[in-house]
Design a protein around this motif. Sequence first.
Motif, PDB file in Angstrom:
ATOM      1  N   LYS A  52       0.658  -1.122  -0.162  1.00 53.83           N
ATOM      2  CA  LYS A  52       0.086   0.037  -0.061  1.00 53.83           C
ATOM      3  C   LYS A  52       0.884   1.255   0.137  1.00 53.83           C
ATOM      4  O   LYS A  52       0.318   2.319  -0.294  1.00 53.83           O
ATOM      5  N   GLY A 189      -0.675  -4.380   2.814  1.00 55.09           N
ATOM      6  CA  GLY A 189      -1.738  -4.003   1.437  1.00 55.09           C
ATOM      7  C   GLY A 189      -1.069  -4.268   0.213  1.00 55.09           C
ATOM      8  O   GLY A 189      -0.604  -5.112   0.197  1.00 55.09           O
ATOM      9  N   GLY A 190      -1.773  -3.651  -0.849  1.00 55.39           N
ATOM     10  CA  GLY A 190      -1.200  -3.734  -2.213  1.00 55.39           C
ATOM     11  C   GLY A 190      -1.806  -5.129  -2.618  1.00 55.39           C
ATOM     12  O   GLY A 190      -2.961  -5.626  -2.188  1.00 55.39           O
TER      13      GLY A 190
END
Length: 269
Positions: A52, A189-190
């Motif tokens: 993220k 994240g991501g």
Amino acid sequence: LERLMDAGIEIHAQIVLCPGLNDGDELDRTLRYCEAHPSITSLGIVPLGFTKHQDRFASSYSDDWRAARAVVEQVRPFQERAFERFGRHTFQMSDEFYLAARLDPPQADFYDGYPQFYDGIGMIRSYLDDTDAVLADAARVRRTGDALRSLGLRLVVISGEAARDTVARFVESPELSGEARAIKNYYFGGNVNVTGLICACDILDQLETDLGRVMLILPEVMFNADGLTLDGYHREHLLTLLEERGARALCSSTAPQELLSFIEGDLGL
């Protein structure tokens, strides 16, 4: 690299494939280079992983099954030629590519003895084959499931999102009747979704506060050699926190044969 090969050193290499950077024609150039150097005995091809905190790459192969499938097809002729020349496929796609492309992974002999297993290449095929072998002894698995049920325990095995359906093939089989629980990776994240990168904070945030009557299995691959997660929790501390919620919290390999043996041992079977 050529100095190493000239010295007689065998190379196991890897490409991290980034959309718009080293794919397409550039990937072809890299594959041709490796094809011309037989000392490169395995080449792992893995998709870009991003968190993220990164925004340079707006897309990934996990978002576009057609793009992932195109890469699989682009590599296939190199695999076929390598097998004709050397009896090995050499060019190995990571499990993530097959998942993203919505394709079944190749059979076990395609992986040339799994030289890049711990880079996530062949793990799913190995798990599926192990599942089939274990479930062939249905009486043994049923005995374990019956023992859990007799104790009023519900089996829950933690997994990353990417592998959840694969783990469920064994854990959620009728004989065992457990649950493979996917943990979403909010910490990174991501597109980070593999089991080995699960963090303790996400487990604690996503599991219910009442875990009474649950045998909870944490995958050992999420801990390093010092017993720590990537967000700094020690294994024993995390297990204690989950036990405080009522769980029978344990840590094991989640490979079917090893997991089944571990549960049998814990139950005294």
